[in-house]
Every structure is written in structure tokens, then in C-alpha cells.
Motif scaffolding. Structure first.
Motif, PDB file in Angstrom:
ATOM      1  N   UNK A 131       0.796  -1.222   0.000  1.00 34.09           N
ATOM      2  CA  UNK A 131       0.000   0.000   0.000  1.00 34.09           C
ATOM      3  C   UNK A 131       0.831   1.275   0.000  1.00 34.09           C
ATOM      4  N   UNK A 132       2.136   1.170  -0.079  1.00 32.70           N
ATOM      5  CA  UNK A 132       2.946   2.389  -0.099  1.00 32.70           C
ATOM      6  C   UNK A 132       2.579   3.258  -1.304  1.00 32.70           C
ATOM      7  N   UNK A 133       2.783   4.574  -1.170  1.00 32.72           N
ATOM      8  CA  UNK A 133       2.554   5.456  -2.316  1.00 32.72           C
ATOM      9  C   UNK A 133       3.385   5.020  -3.510  1.00 32.72           C
ATOM     10  N   UNK A 171      -2.887  -5.966  -9.059  1.00 32.06           N
ATOM     11  CA  UNK A 171      -1.478  -5.612  -8.884  1.00 32.06           C
ATOM     12  C   UNK A 171      -1.354  -4.095  -8.853  1.00 32.06           C
ATOM     13  N   UNK A 172      -0.473  -3.592  -8.003  1.00 36.08           N
ATOM     14  CA  UNK A 172      -0.155  -2.167  -7.961  1.00 36.08           C
ATOM     15  C   UNK A 172       1.294  -2.020  -8.425  1.00 36.08           C
ATOM     16  N   UNK A 178      -9.288   3.919 -10.140  1.00 31.13           N
ATOM     17  CA  UNK A 178      -8.864   2.542 -10.329  1.00 31.13           C
ATOM     18  C   UNK A 178      -8.089   1.916  -9.192  1.00 31.13           C
ATOM     19  N   UNK A 179      -7.914   2.634  -8.081  1.00 32.49           N
ATOM     20  CA  UNK A 179      -7.062   2.129  -7.003  1.00 32.49           C
ATOM     21  C   UNK A 179      -7.506   0.748  -6.503  1.00 32.49           C
ATOM     22  N   UNK A 180      -8.811   0.542  -6.410  1.00 31.13           N
ATOM     23  CA  UNK A 180      -9.322  -0.706  -5.850  1.00 31.13           C
ATOM     24  C   UNK A 180     -10.000  -1.597  -6.897  1.00 31.13           C
ATOM     25  N   UNK A 231       0.642   3.048 -13.945  1.00 27.22           N
ATOM     26  CA  UNK A 231       1.354   1.939 -13.306  1.00 27.22           C
ATOM     27  C   UNK A 231       2.855   1.997 -13.577  1.00 27.22           C
ATOM     28  N   UNK A 232       3.309   3.120 -14.154  1.00 28.90           N
ATOM     29  CA  UNK A 232       4.721   3.381 -14.472  1.00 28.90           C
ATOM     30  C   UNK A 232       5.354   2.292 -15.335  1.00 28.90           C
TER      31      UNK A 232
END
Length: 548
Positions: free
Chosen positions: A207-209, A250-251, A459-461, A513-514
Motif C-alpha cells: 500500500x505504499x505510495x 497488482x499495484x 482505479x485504485x481498488x 502503473x509506471x
């Protein structure tokens, strides 16, 4: 040589390549989920402390003001947890949780007792009164009292108001008192350290930025812990929450999976064994109610599932999906159904058509299995199940109808002079269709565009429903490859607009998502597969050279 003839020379081989790749990817994806993954063993199966909330069964939620957990239920939970954990952390005193310290004492466990604070002053007063009563009654069972959990993160109390509550509890008991929040908020509010006996920080690499990959997650925890020890010299610091989710989106390069949860917990315990550090792992049981707040990922942080079964062992290989062979079987069922459907009103002959149907059927079956697996974890009620099943069936039927058209194009036609009417015939229902697939294609373009907007702006969740959209996106892409004479037909204006949006939205997700999230690249490919044929047909129709 006519233009459409030269086009067909490379279009057919490319169509075969896409069909084969789709089928192979379906098999490889499920095989990868089913293979055992070797991970570092944990030095022990016991864990110092774990977050405990009893709201793990269907329909249970702490947001229900009338919810009450009977002592018998808590007793059964803590009896089971005592075999693996020395301590449990709670988050509130209401809804029956005030009985936890007394019951924990029976099984030789300590309690990190939580007092829940929020915006409601009356509710805060009730929590504090219950907490102080328990501190007096169950003093010897308490390891500490956590006055407020992530209140600053949620912006529900000011630092001054929070400090007043902490001081009040600290003055009324000699049990050590703390406050728990994400580690950055302790940096922003260092004055709170003066009113607490020790500092409790949350370090959740997922959950980190800037999300941390699972392979680097424990090193990140160690780095943050050292940093916080340096910033608060002489103050004991406890990691109040750390863990990893077993399901969800996935983050960037932080992938939520069972294997990664097992990896993180095992590696963290190896690290914890080398330092003098109090810690608490989140959490004991999966909490389905959290999916309302955080999407699929919120409900799957437990070391045990909702039925109190361990989700993974602490030694030996871990398998992400033991039921993976069922997905391969679904691919086989897809082959049979597509071959059966292809035999109805067949207008082609030869092996090529049957092979195309078999490949499309297998790919569709494995994609539907992926969609079903997502529904199994993500759906929160009958409405979501109904919608999920309905769109899954729609995707399967679309794939079937498109596969029949693909087979007719790849096989030898019964009447060589006939042009496939499904591709060039126009119908009118208030509008001029580009072809008979326009309604289906329009529906999936609209659905993908709508979901893409949600992914970009909220879209975070949200999960990536790759399995659902793979069926129509790949199917329409292959069908577009096989068009010759009709390739210059002008798409509907709405299709043209949505095609532009699909490209922009898919690319935006990758940027957000870089580029580190492999799933986001797959999402972009599906967007392109559905959009590019429309854009190419539009350009071809506009260009004089493209008229055939």
C-alpha cells in the motif's frame, strides 16, 4: 495483384498465430498458477502477534451498528489462534470485542487492545469507557492499549484532539499506551510521541505510495524501521501492522497473490528473528467486508481464510491455485462446444475450420475460467454475482459466434464464389450497421471504454478483468485480420470515437502503473486489439488509395 489479395497473404498466417498464442497462453497461465513455487522456509510457525477481527463470515461487518459477536465465537477463534500466535491485536471495544482480553487469558495469550476513535465524540466516549474498564478488569492480559487506529490517515481527528484522548487514557491506567498509524504520519506528527509510551507504526509495502515489489518488501520494512528508530531515539517502536494480500489487483510491481503473501510472511519472520523488534502481522482471518472499502484486495490479508483454514504452510513450496486443472478442463469443454456449434449450418469444409474452432474454444474456456476465478474472490453479493455471470455468458457467446465466422474464413468455402454474408451484409435497425457483428462489437467497445474510464479515474481498488474482455477483444481482432473486400467499410461514428478513447485509456493505465505492472500491459493490448481494426478501417475508408 489486387490489394486485398496481397493483404490476405499475411493476414491468414497472422490470424493463425494469434489463435495459437491465445490457446497456448491460456494453458501456460493456468499451469503457472498450478506449479509449486519454492520459497524460503520460516524459522517458526508461531507469530508474535496478529490482528484479530471476528467479522469473517458472509454478511458480517463492523459497520452494522447491531452486530454483536458472542463470547462463544470469540472463544473458538482464540482457541484456534493460540496454537500459532502469542498475542492478538483488536481494534475496538464494542460489538462484543470487550470480551477478548478475558478469553485470551484462558489460552495464555496477551492482547494489544484497541480503542476505536473517529469523528463521533459520543462513540469515542463509549469506546474509552469500555477500554478503561477492561484495563482495570483484565490488566494482566494486556500488552498495551492502542488509542486510535489511523485516525490521522482518515483525517477524522486533529492532532490536538487525538493527543487529548491519548493523554486521558494514559493518565487513567498503567498499561502502556500507544497510537497506531502509517509510518509517514508519525513523521508528520512527531509531537504525539510525547503522549504515548511507545510508537506503533504500520508498514505495508503493497500500500505504499510507491508500491514495493514482494522480493524487496522485507528490506523496505527493515529500512523504514531503522529510519524511524533514528528519528525517535530512545522511544520503543512497534510494527503494528505488516503483511501482504493474497488476492486482488497488482499495484505496479506489487502483485497480490497467495505465493507473494507466503513469501512475505516467511521472509518477514526470518527478518524479525534477527532483531529485537515487537511486531504484529495483519491479519488472522480474511475479512470479506473490507472489499466494500478496498475492493477485492481488502478482503484477503488473512493468514487463515474465512473458514479458519491456513492459506499456506510455513515451510516447503506453495501453489497459487491447486484447482488449476479445472481450468484446463474448462478449455476442453470449450473445444467440444465450439466444435459442436461449428457443425450447425456449416458453410465451409476441411480441417482448417475445425482447428480454428478448437483453438478458439480452448482459449475461450480458459478465459472463462479466469473470469470465474475473479468472480469467486471479488463478488460481494447476489447482484455482483448475477452481473458477473451474465457478462461472462455474453463474452462466451460472442466468442462462439465470432469463432464460427473465423472458421469460415480460414477454411475452404462450400461455394467458392460466395462472399461471407456475415461480414459484408448491412442491416438496419434505425442505424446502418457496418456488419452483422456491429451490435456485439459496439457492446464490448462500450463496456471496455466505460471500465477503462473507471480504471483511469478511480482505479485504485479495481481489478483487471482480463479473462472477461480477452474473449471479445481477441476474437474481433482475428476476425478483422481476415477481412479483405469488406475491410474498408466505414465503422459507426460511435465506434470510431470509442476506439480513440480505448487507445488513450489503455495507455493511461500503463502510465499510471509506471510501466511496471505486467497486467496493465495486457490490458493495453486488449484495448488495442478492439480499437485498432476500427481505426484502420476508418483510415482506409477515408483514404482514396484504401478504396477497394
Amino acid at each position: 495483384m489486387p490489394p486485398h489479395t496481397s493483404y490476405a497473404r499475411f493476414a491468414r498466417p497472422l490470424a493463425w498465430i494469434v489463435l495459437v498464442l491465445a490457446a497456448v497462453f491460456g494453458a501456460a497461465y493456468w499451469w503457472s498458477l498450478g506449479r509449486p513455487v519454492n520459497l524460503p522456509d520460516s524459522p517458526t510457525a508461531r507469530i508474535a502477534c496478529v490482528s484479530y477481527a471476528p467479522f469473517r463470515l458472509e454478511g458480517e461487518t463492523p459497520f452494522d451498528p447491531h452486530a454483536f459477536v458472542p463470547p462463544e465465537r470469540i472463544d473458538a477463534d482464540l482457541k484456534a489462534l493460540s496454537t500459532r500466535f502469542d498475542c492478538v491485536r483488536t481494534y475496538s471495544m464494542s460489538q462484543g470485542l470487550g470480551a477478548v482480553p478475558d478469553i485470551a487469558r484462558r489460552y495464555g495469550m496477551k492482547v494489544l487492545m484497541g480503542i476505536w476513535l473517529g469523528r463521533d465524540p459520543a462513540a469515542n466516549e463509549r469506546e474509552i469507557e469500555l477500554g478503561l474498564a477492561a484495563a482495570s478488569r483484565d490488566h494482566d492480559a494486556l500488552r498495551g492499549i492502542v488509542v486510535g487506529n489511523e485516525v490521522l490517515l482518515r483525517n477524522e481527528l486533529s492532532e490536538h484532539a487525538l493527543a487529548a484522548y491519548i493523554e486521558r487514557v494514559n493518565a487513567a491506567t498503567d498499561v502502556p499506551v500507544t497510537y497506531a498509524d502509517v509510518w509517514e504520519f508519525w513523521q508528520k506528527h512527531p509531537a504525539l510521541a510525547k503522549v504515548t509510551d511507545y510508537i506503533t507504526i504500520h508498514i505495508l509495502p503493497y500500500w505504499e505510495d510507491e508500491p514495493v515489489a514482494p522480493e524487496k518488501a522485507v528490506q523496505h520494512v527493515a529500512d523504514v524501521y531503522r529510519k524511524m528508530k533514528a528519528e525517535f531515539p530512545g522511544k520503543e517502536i512497534m510494527i503494528g501492522e505488516t503483511g501482504w494480500p493474497s488476492q486482488g489487483r497488482s499495484r505496479r510491481n506489487a502483485s497480490a497473490s497467495l505465493v507473494n503473501e507466503a513469501r512475505y510472511v516467511r521472509e518477514f519472520l526470518n527478518y524479525a528473528a534477527t532483531v529485537d523488534m515487537p511486531y504484529n502481522v495483519i491479519e488472522a482471518f480474511d475479512q470479506p467486508w473490507k472489499r466494500d472499502l478496498e475492493g477485492t484486495v481488502g478482503g484477503f490479508w488473512g493468514i487463515f481464510d474465512t473458514q479458519a483454514r491456513p492459506k499456506f504452510a510455513m515451510q516447503g513450496p506453495v501453489v497459487e491455485e491447486p484447482r488449476w486443472t479445472w481450468a484446463i478442463a474448462a478449455g476442453g469443454v470449450g473445444v467440444l462446444l465450439f466444435l459442436l456449434a461449428g457443425s450447425i449450418r456449416r458453410r465451409w469444409r476441411g480441417v482448417s475450420g475445425w482447428l480454428a474452432l478448437a483453438l478458439a474454444g480452448f482459449a475461450t474456456g480458459t478465459a472463462l475460467a479466469a473470469h470465474a476465478r475473479l468472480l469467486l474472490f471479488a463478488c460481494r453479493g447476489d447482484v455482483e454475482w448475477s452481473v458477473g455471470i451474465a457478462v461472462g455468458l455474453a463474452g462466451g457467446l460472442t466468442a462462439l459466434s465470432v469463432a464460427r465466422a473465423i472458421a469460415s474464413r480460414l477454411a475452404a468455402p462450400v461455394n467458392p464464389s460466395a462472399v461471407a454474408p456475415s461480414l459484408v451484409e448491412r442491416r438496419r435497425l434505425g442505424i446502418a450497421w457496418t456488419d452483422v457483428f456491429t451490435p456485439q462489437r459496439f457492446f464490448w467497445m462500450f463496456a471496455l471504454t466505460l471500465y477503462g474510464i473507471l480504471m483511469v479515474f478511480n482505479g485504485r481498488y479495481r481489478d483487471f478483468p482480463i479473462g472477461l474482455f480477452a474473449m471479445p477483444c481477441i476474437g474481433f481482432f482475428v476476425l478483422a485480420l481476415l477481412r479483405t473486400r469488406d475491410r474498408a467499410l466505414m465503422p459507426l461514428v460511435e465506434e470510431r470515437l470509442m476506439a480513440i478513447w480505448l487507445v488513450l485509456l489503455g495507455a493511461s493505465v500503463v502510465v499510471q502503473e509506471t510501466g511496471a505492472n505486467a497486467v496493465s500491459w495486457g490490458w493495453l493490448l486488449l484495448n488495442l486489439a478492439l480499437a485498432l481494426p476500427v481505426l484502420i478501417a476508418w483510415r482506409s475508408r477515408r483514404s482514396p488509395a484504401g478504396a477497394v
